[in-house]
Design an enzyme around this catalytic site. Structure first.
Site, PDB file in Angstrom:
ATOM      1  N   LYS A 149       1.121  -1.126   0.084  1.00 48.65           N
ATOM      2  CA  LYS A 149      -0.144  -0.038   0.192  1.00 48.65           C
ATOM      3  C   LYS A 149       1.027   1.285  -0.048  1.00 48.65           C
ATOM      4  O   LYS A 149       2.107   1.315   0.491  1.00 48.65           O
ATOM      5  CB  LYS A 149      -0.783  -0.170   1.118  1.00 48.65           C
ATOM      6  CG  LYS A 149      -2.048   0.986   1.255  1.00 48.65           C
ATOM      7  CD  LYS A 149      -3.111   0.201   0.449  1.00 48.65           C
ATOM      8  CE  LYS A 149      -4.427   1.016   0.140  1.00 48.65           C
ATOM      9  NZ  LYS A 149      -5.552   0.154  -0.429  1.00 48.65           N
ATOM     10  N   ASP A 175      -7.074   4.141  -4.493  1.00 49.53           N
ATOM     11  CA  ASP A 175      -7.772   4.084  -3.229  1.00 49.53           C
ATOM     12  C   ASP A 175      -8.451   5.383  -2.719  1.00 49.53           C
ATOM     13  O   ASP A 175      -8.613   6.095  -3.850  1.00 49.53           O
ATOM     14  CB  ASP A 175      -6.892   3.736  -2.191  1.00 49.53           C
ATOM     15  CG  ASP A 175      -7.479   3.118  -0.857  1.00 49.53           C
ATOM     16  OD1 ASP A 175      -7.640   1.949  -0.836  1.00 49.53           O
ATOM     17  OD2 ASP A 175      -7.422   3.779   0.309  1.00 49.53           O
TER      18      ASP A 175
HETATM   19  P1  NDP Z   1     -13.154   7.524  -2.655  1.00 56.81           P
HETATM   20  O1  NDP Z   1     -11.944   8.400  -2.514  1.00 56.81           O
HETATM   21  O2  NDP Z   1     -13.677   7.336  -3.929  1.00 56.81           O
HETATM   22  O3  NDP Z   1     -14.215   7.678  -1.579  1.00 56.81           O
HETATM   23  C1  NDP Z   1     -14.296   7.717  -0.198  1.00 56.81           C
HETATM   24  C2  NDP Z   1     -15.514   8.033   0.522  1.00 56.81           C
HETATM   25  O4  NDP Z   1     -15.398   8.060   1.832  1.00 56.81           O
HETATM   26  C3  NDP Z   1     -15.704   9.716   0.113  1.00 56.81           C
HETATM   27  O5  NDP Z   1     -17.218   9.744   0.266  1.00 56.81           O
HETATM   28  C4  NDP Z   1     -15.196  10.301   1.408  1.00 56.81           C
HETATM   29  O6  NDP Z   1     -15.829  11.455   1.946  1.00 56.81           O
HETATM   30  C5  NDP Z   1     -15.461   9.143   2.677  1.00 56.81           C
HETATM   31  N1  NDP Z   1     -14.296   9.336   3.466  1.00 56.81           N
HETATM   32  C6  NDP Z   1     -13.167   9.257   3.561  1.00 56.81           C
HETATM   33  N2  NDP Z   1     -12.302   9.464   4.586  1.00 56.81           N
HETATM   34  C7  NDP Z   1     -13.225   9.785   5.333  1.00 56.81           C
HETATM   35  C8  NDP Z   1     -13.327  10.071   6.749  1.00 56.81           C
HETATM   36  N3  NDP Z   1     -12.207  10.176   7.439  1.00 56.81           N
HETATM   37  N4  NDP Z   1     -14.225  10.410   7.550  1.00 56.81           N
HETATM   38  C9  NDP Z   1     -15.514  10.264   6.775  1.00 56.81           C
HETATM   39  N5  NDP Z   1     -15.662   9.899   5.471  1.00 56.81           N
HETATM   40  C10 NDP Z   1     -14.596   9.660   4.947  1.00 56.81           C
HETATM   41  O7  NDP Z   1     -12.491   6.252  -2.084  1.00 56.81           O
HETATM   42  P2  NDP Z   1     -12.835   4.705  -2.151  1.00 56.81           P
HETATM   43  O8  NDP Z   1     -14.633   4.899  -2.480  1.00 56.81           O
HETATM   44  O9  NDP Z   1     -12.071   4.095  -3.453  1.00 56.81           O
HETATM   45  O10 NDP Z   1     -12.546   3.896  -0.956  1.00 56.81           O
HETATM   46  C11 NDP Z   1     -13.322   3.735   0.012  1.00 56.81           C
HETATM   47  C12 NDP Z   1     -13.050   2.744   1.067  1.00 56.81           C
HETATM   48  O11 NDP Z   1     -12.843   1.321   0.110  1.00 56.81           O
HETATM   49  C13 NDP Z   1     -11.619   2.802   1.792  1.00 56.81           C
HETATM   50  O12 NDP Z   1     -11.498   2.188   3.044  1.00 56.81           O
HETATM   51  C14 NDP Z   1     -10.850   1.962   0.763  1.00 56.81           C
HETATM   52  O13 NDP Z   1      -9.515   1.794   1.229  1.00 56.81           O
HETATM   53  C15 NDP Z   1     -11.540   0.827   0.439  1.00 56.81           C
HETATM   54  N6  NDP Z   1     -11.474  -0.041  -0.799  1.00 56.81           N
HETATM   55  C16 NDP Z   1     -11.221   0.837  -2.030  1.00 56.81           C
HETATM   56  C17 NDP Z   1     -11.032  -0.033  -3.281  1.00 56.81           C
HETATM   57  C18 NDP Z   1     -10.961   0.674  -4.547  1.00 56.81           C
HETATM   58  O14 NDP Z   1     -10.931  -0.295  -5.715  1.00 56.81           O
HETATM   59  N7  NDP Z   1     -11.314   1.841  -4.586  1.00 56.81           N
HETATM   60  C19 NDP Z   1     -10.667  -1.428  -3.265  1.00 56.81           C
HETATM   61  C20 NDP Z   1     -11.128  -2.094  -1.909  1.00 56.81           C
HETATM   62  C21 NDP Z   1     -11.258  -1.170  -0.780  1.00 56.81           C
HETATM   63  P3  NDP Z   1     -14.996  12.839   1.754  1.00 56.81           P
HETATM   64  O15 NDP Z   1     -15.073  13.088   0.253  1.00 56.81           O
HETATM   65  O16 NDP Z   1     -15.888  13.863   2.854  1.00 56.81           O
HETATM   66  O17 NDP Z   1     -13.722  12.769   2.146  1.00 56.81           O
HETATM   67  O1  2IT Z   2      -7.770  -1.796  -0.836  1.00 51.24           O
HETATM   68  C1  2IT Z   2      -7.832  -2.199  -2.072  1.00 51.24           C
HETATM   69  O2  2IT Z   2      -8.041  -3.287  -2.278  1.00 51.24           O
HETATM   70  C2  2IT Z   2      -7.482  -1.213  -3.278  1.00 51.24           C
HETATM   71  N1  2IT Z   2      -7.689  -0.049  -2.846  1.00 51.24           N
HETATM   72  C3  2IT Z   2      -7.348  -1.768  -4.441  1.00 51.24           C
HETATM   73  C4  2IT Z   2      -5.997  -2.193  -4.913  1.00 51.24           C
HETATM   74  C5  2IT Z   2      -5.749  -2.506  -6.247  1.00 51.24           C
HETATM   75  O3  2IT Z   2      -4.513  -2.742  -6.410  1.00 51.24           O
HETATM   76  O4  2IT Z   2      -6.668  -2.419  -7.051  1.00 51.24           O
END
Ligand code: NDP
Ligand code: 2IT
Length: 448
Positions: free
Chosen positions: A130, A170
């Site tokens: 990461k 992420d």
């Molecule tokens: P994005 O940046 O697209 O969206 C994040 C969302 O979560 C936003 O709505 C944001 O609101 C909110 N958020 C983030 N930090 C905080 C916080 N500290 N408090 C409250 N709200 C928060 O990220 P993703 O959707 O890609 O990721 C979301 C989660 O999923 C993470 O935990 C990530 O690690 C996990 N994940 C993502 C993957 C991917 O492929 N993208 C794969 C697997 C897991 P705001 O804009 O107000 O900060």
């Molecule tokens: O938390 C996760 O699994 C991700 N943010 C996706 C990682 C990836 O390599 O696609």
């Protein structure tokens, strides 16, 4: 857990905390895995002798560097960035990059550690890593984000490669950032390679990667409910977040006949009393993905906005935390249980605190840990790597079928390893299934 196993766990955690002081997120992630695997591990002399648990909790390396960039008004700014290359026993390091002001070494170590087991569960050849920076993309112009990405890649490029380490997105890192990072990598290396995933569809990206984490989470949830004689049809689902994972989870839930009741961001909560419609979702998706707007500034007829509220007070059958770590605590869990929640399926990484997980378990609520239920994103990243290596691209339907099959397989392996007295503990199942594969490889390699 027996008293003897507890004593061993306490001893191990004492050492880990001493070696990693002040890193509460990392300690939390390790304790959860160690609790699941210790009863098995303690019976395995070969693994204990080889100190697999001690070694697997120590990253291979952490690269830490400064990222200097220039604002539109010509001021110089500097941020911190890291890449935690945790374990490459199953394949090249793989895992996302996070841009968020809360990013620090503890957060990236917890995420890198989780990624080892998640990637192992996908069945694809990927190690765990990461990275990211405490850069805050909010309020930055397009050009500032571009200059930041270029500067970050100017250092990162020497540490990554298609067979070494393959970053992706992420929190705060989506298609736009991956494109800037990829462009700069190509410029520096003078060659095209599948060194990042989540690329645009016209330059090596995979179909369904954008949707994969949210869709995969819904596929997992469906498999878990079906295994327990339930279905998603008609279920009210509270979703947190309104980013990549949350939006595509909502999309697939609507398709499955479920009713997404909420979306949120760090400012507050949108509540859809009768469930979100496809039309409403499209308005929000455009607002978030193209306009980069805040939920507070969005007005949709019949949809209420509650400032500073999270979704866990809303009546629901299923909770899908899709925002960030430790966003659902013990008090939230009590409220959800009181309101009759039957399942919690994590789209985010470690969104549920240890106390909340315990409350769900004690009250018979199904709980899928992120390393199993959100593995769809990295799984399709793995498929993107395969397509890049073969210089081909699969159709949407083909990738979607593979994603579905992978999520079902992860579910079934959680059941296989996590069933006890007729009940499935998905946390134990995911941890044990993920861990065993990596541990076996480490043992086979000898003393590396
Ligand atoms: P994005 O940046 O697209 O969206 C994040 C969302 O979560 C936003 O709505 C944001 O609101 C909110 N958020 C983030 N930090 C905080 C916080 N500290 N408090 C409250 N709200 C928060 O990220 P993703 O959707 O890609 O990721 C979301 C989660 O999923 C993470 O935990 C990530 O690690 C996990 N994940 C993502 C993957 C991917 O492929 N993208 C794969 C697997 C897991 P705001 O804009 O107000 O900060
Ligand atoms: O938390 C996760 O699994 C991700 N943010 C996706 C990682 C990836 O390599 O696609």
């Amino acid at each position: 857990m027996t008293e003897a196993e507890h004593t061993e766990l306490r001893k191990f955690m004492r050492g880990l905390k001493k070696r990693n002081p002040y890193q509460s997120e990392f300690q939390q992630a390790v304790e959860e895995v160690a609790t699941s695997v210790l009863p098995w591990y303690l019976k395995q002399d070969a693994y204990r002798k080889a100190e697999i648990l001690e070694r697997i909790t120590e990253p291979d390396r952490i690269i830490s560097f400064r990222v200097t960039w220039e604002t539109d008004s010509g001021e110089i700014r500097a941020n911190r960035a890291w890449r935690v290359q945790f374990n490459n026993c199953l394949g090249p390091y793989k895992g996302g990059l996070r841009f968020h002001p809360d990013v620090n070494e503890s957060v990236l170590k917890f995420l890198g550690f989780e990624q080892i087991f998640k990637n192992s569960l996908t069945g694809l050849p990927m190690g765990g890593a990461k990275g990211g920076s405490n850069f805050n993309p909010k309020g930055k112009s397009e050009r500032e984000v571009m200059r930041f990405c270029y500067s970050l890649m100017t250092e990162l490029h020497r540490h990554i490669g298609e067979d070494t380490d393959v970053p992706a997105g992420d929190i705060g890192v989506g298609g736009r950032e991956i494109s800037y990072l990829f462009g700069q990598y190509m410029r520096l290396e003078n060659r095209w390679s599948g060194v990042l995933t989540g690329k645009g569809l016209s330059f090596g990206g995979s179909a369904v990667r954008t949707e994969a984490t949210g869709w995969g989470c819904v596929y997992f949830c469906e498999a878990m409910l079906e295994h327990h004689g339930e279905s998603l049809n008609g279920k009210t689902v509270a979703i947190s977040g309104s980013g990549n994972v949350a939006l595509y989870a909502a999309q697939k839930l609507i398709e499955k006949g479920a009713k997404p009741a909420t979306l949120s961001d760090s400012g507050g909560l949108l509540h859809f009393k009768d469930g979100m419609t496809v039309e409403q979702l499209e308005i929000i998706r455009k607002w978030k993905e193209q306009d980069r707007g805040r939920l507070a500034d969005l007005q949709i007829k019949g949809v209420a906005y509650h400032e500073s509220k999270n979704p866990w007070g809303v009546d629901c059958d299923v909770a899908m935390p899709c925002a960030t770590q430790n966003e659902l605590d013990h008090e939230d869990a009590q409220t959800l249980i009181k309101n009759g929640v039957i399942a919690v399926c994590e789209g985010a990484n470690m969104p549920t605190t240890a106390e909340a997980i315990k409350a769900f378990r004690e009250n018979g609520v199904l709980h899928a840990p992120g390393k199993a239920s959100n593995a769809g994103g990295v799984a399709v990243s793995g498929l993107e790597q395969s397509q890049n290596a073969m210089r081909i691209s699969w159709k949407r339907n083909e990738v979607d079928l593979r994603l579905k099959a992978i999520m079902q397989d992860i579910h079934d392996r959680c059941v296989e390893e996590g069933v006890k007295d007729g009940r499935v503990n998905y946390v134990d199942g995911a941890n044990i299934a993920g861990f065993k594969k990596v541990a076996t490889a480490m043992l086979a390699y000898g003393a590396i």
